[in-house]
Scaffold this motif. Structure first.
Motif, PDB file in Angstrom:
ATOM      1  N   PHE A 174       0.858  -1.187   0.000  1.00 15.44           N
ATOM      2  CA  PHE A 174       0.000   0.000   0.000  1.00 15.44           C
ATOM      3  C   PHE A 174       0.896   1.240   0.000  1.00 15.44           C
ATOM      4  N   PRO A 175       1.331   1.682  -1.187  1.00 11.61           N
ATOM      5  CA  PRO A 175       2.249   2.840  -1.248  1.00 11.61           C
ATOM      6  C   PRO A 175       1.598   4.140  -0.803  1.00 11.61           C
ATOM      7  N   HIS A 176       0.269   4.259  -0.966  1.00 12.02           N
ATOM      8  CA  HIS A 176      -0.417   5.481  -0.557  1.00 12.02           C
ATOM      9  C   HIS A 176      -0.699   5.444   0.940  1.00 12.02           C
ATOM     10  N   HIS A 177      -0.522   6.588   1.574  1.00  9.61           N
ATOM     11  CA  HIS A 177      -0.633   6.638   3.033  1.00  9.61           C
ATOM     12  C   HIS A 177      -2.038   6.291   3.512  1.00  9.61           C
ATOM     13  N   ALA A 178      -3.082   6.767   2.818  1.00  7.40           N
ATOM     14  CA  ALA A 178      -4.448   6.515   3.265  1.00  7.40           C
ATOM     15  C   ALA A 178      -4.775   5.018   3.223  1.00  7.40           C
ATOM     16  N   GLU A 179      -4.412   4.368   2.107  1.00  5.10           N
ATOM     17  CA  GLU A 179      -4.660   2.925   2.008  1.00  5.10           C
ATOM     18  C   GLU A 179      -3.855   2.151   3.052  1.00  5.10           C
ATOM     19  N   ARG A 180      -2.617   2.587   3.278  1.00  2.00           N
ATOM     20  CA  ARG A 180      -1.782   1.920   4.272  1.00  2.00           C
ATOM     21  C   ARG A 180      -2.370   2.073   5.669  1.00  2.00           C
ATOM     22  N   ALA A 181      -2.891   3.238   5.984  1.00  2.00           N
ATOM     23  CA  ALA A 181      -3.493   3.468   7.293  1.00  2.00           C
ATOM     24  C   ALA A 181      -4.714   2.584   7.490  1.00  2.00           C
ATOM     25  N   GLU A 182      -5.540   2.442   6.434  1.00  2.00           N
ATOM     26  CA  GLU A 182      -6.712   1.590   6.533  1.00  2.00           C
ATOM     27  C   GLU A 182      -6.322   0.118   6.708  1.00  2.00           C
ATOM     28  N   ALA A 183      -5.277  -0.316   5.995  1.00  2.00           N
ATOM     29  CA  ALA A 183      -4.828  -1.706   6.134  1.00  2.00           C
ATOM     30  C   ALA A 183      -4.290  -1.973   7.547  1.00  2.00           C
ATOM     31  N   VAL A 325     -13.948  -8.620   9.857  1.00  7.65           N
ATOM     32  CA  VAL A 325     -13.208  -7.360   9.726  1.00  7.65           C
ATOM     33  C   VAL A 325     -12.781  -7.144   8.279  1.00  7.65           C
ATOM     34  N   ILE A 326     -12.304  -8.200   7.622  1.00  5.86           N
ATOM     35  CA  ILE A 326     -11.861  -8.061   6.227  1.00  5.86           C
ATOM     36  C   ILE A 326     -13.042  -7.725   5.319  1.00  5.86           C
ATOM     37  N   LEU A 327     -14.171  -8.395   5.505  1.00  2.71           N
ATOM     38  CA  LEU A 327     -15.334  -8.127   4.673  1.00  2.71           C
ATOM     39  C   LEU A 327     -15.848  -6.704   4.852  1.00  2.71           C
ATOM     40  N   ALA A 328     -15.688  -6.148   6.056  1.00  3.85           N
ATOM     41  CA  ALA A 328     -16.183  -4.796   6.312  1.00  3.85           C
ATOM     42  C   ALA A 328     -15.373  -3.719   5.608  1.00  3.85           C
ATOM     43  N   GLN A 329     -14.205  -4.064   5.075  1.00  2.46           N
ATOM     44  CA  GLN A 329     -13.350  -3.071   4.434  1.00  2.46           C
ATOM     45  C   GLN A 329     -13.779  -2.736   3.014  1.00  2.46           C
ATOM     46  N   PHE A 330     -14.622  -3.551   2.403  1.00  8.30           N
ATOM     47  CA  PHE A 330     -14.997  -3.369   0.999  1.00  8.30           C
ATOM     48  C   PHE A 330     -16.504  -3.179   0.898  1.00  8.30           C
ATOM     49  N   SER A 331     -16.899  -2.250   0.076  1.00 10.51           N
ATOM     50  CA  SER A 331     -18.322  -1.945  -0.063  1.00 10.51           C
ATOM     51  C   SER A 331     -19.109  -3.117  -0.646  1.00 10.51           C
TER      52      SER A 331
END
Length: 378
Positions: A174-183, A325-331
């Motif tokens: 996750f090179p982008h900070h926002a995606e990395r923070a969510e992961a 938790v994993i399923l909740a990350q995707f719409s």
């Protein structure tokens, strides 16, 4: 005419269902490889939790010494438990020989209730069952257990050795900070849920085991320590573990004592212990930390038990927490996480901090459609 869902939504839901079926088939076909890996991950999370608890409770212990101390502590705990169970199991098997007359009497009573004129004895049942025919299967099972234990230790060693590179892997994925923070936030929620489940089950299991040992010792039941250890281990299996802890000791009390009353009294006391812990102490400790529907807990026990056997039963709740938790990350899959949760808000799991020292820089919360609806309008 009634309105129909957009084709995109229908297609997305169908793909999710097909993906769930494909994942279930893959988990079943690769259970020989994945079950040791899952147990190793489970143990690694437990050891990591031990290390952070050691650092939070003993500030003078350095970060480099906390992990080896946690590993040594875990090995001592499991080694001591295995020794106690093996030692008491040997004496338990030896005492069964002395209970043969009592067993013959119980068989005769049961046969009389069933209308059997000539009841078989224990020796005759032993011959009819022909246990030698099952020795090959037993030996194969023991060999498989030893092999699984060996692979679990290998996996555990590699997982612990590679934990330092986890941060770099997350940065690469996750090179982008926002995606990395969510992961990282999702990872912390999974770790938090598993550790909290372990903590709650361990404490309540100890309470049940100690109280049951006191009751069995007062009644004079043989091998009370052995039964207490089995009750503690079985407490990690939802529903089934409690039934084993309630029924197994009274059944053997029927064999040991000449009357039925000790078994009846022991059954009532063990049932009361399980009821108090399960309905008063456990809800207060667990609260809404896991945020899982009770029906989902039961269904996950059956689902993972079918896929992975006894290992799946032990890991059914942590695995379901991870999936939620994993399923909740995707719409596209959030609706499945909503169904698995207790109150329709699977993100609530993030409100609890992991066991040990709190994170200094917690990741920002993921803004989901449900959370955006709850925000007040300016």
């Amino acid at each position: 005419m009634p309105e129909t869902a957009p084709p995109s939504t229908v297609s997305r839901t169908a793909l999710v269902i097909l993906a769930v079926i494909a994942c279930g088939a893959t988990l079943y076909l690769l259970r020989g490889i994945l079950t040791p890996l899952a147990l190793a991950v489970f143990l690694a999370v437990m050891i990591d939790g031990f290390a952070r608890v050691i650092r939070s409770r003993l500030p003078w212990v350095s970060e480099g010494a906390a992990l080896p101390s946690a590993i040594v502590l875990s090995v001592l705990l499991f080694g001591g438990s295995t020794f106690v169970i093996a030692e008491n199991a040997t004496s338990f098997v030896g005492q069964l020989v002395a209970y043969t007359p009592r067993l013959n009497g119980l068989i005769a009573q049961v046969a009389g209730l069933l209308g059997i004129d000539v009841p078989p004895t224990v020796s005759e049942l032993f011959v009819r069952l022909n246990p030698s025919a099952y020795l090959a299967d037993i030996a194969k099972g023991l060999q498989g257990f030893a092999s699984d234990a060996f692979f679990i230790l290998i996996y555990l060693g590699f997982i612990i050795a590679s934990r330092r590179g986890f941060q770099r892997k997350v940065v690469g994925l996750f090179p982008h900070h926002a995606e990395r923070a969510e992961a990282m936030a999702a990872f912390r929620r999974i770790r938090d849920g598993v550790e909290r489940y372990l903590w709650v089950q361990t404490v309540t299991g100890l309470i049940i085991a100690v109280a049951s040992w006191i009751a069995m010792a007062v009644m004079g039941l043989d091998n009370a320590v052995f039964w207490a250890f089995l009750i503690f281990i079985a407490s990690y299996i939802p529903v089934i573990g409690g039934a084993v802890g309630i029924l197994a000791p009274p059944v053997f009390a029927l064999i040991q004592f000449p009357t039925f009353w000790p078994a009846v009294i022991l059954l009532g006391v063990l049932q009361a212990i399980q009821f108090v812990v399960g309905n008063i102490i456990l809800p207060r400790m667990q609260g809404d930390s896991l945020n899982m529907d009770p029906v989902v807990v039961l269904l996950s026990l059956a689902f993972w038990g079918v896929l992975w056997g006894t290992t799946g039963m032990f890991l059914s709740t942590p695995l379901t927490v991870m999936v939620m938790v994993i399923l909740a990350q995707f719409s596209g899959t959030r609706w499945l996480a909503v169904l698995l949760s207790a109150d329709g808000e699977p993100e609530k799991l993030r409100e609890h901090k992991p066991i040990g020292s709190p994170d200094k820089n917690p990741a920002p919360e993921r803004r989901t459609p449900a959370s955006r609806k709850r925000e007040p309008k300016s």
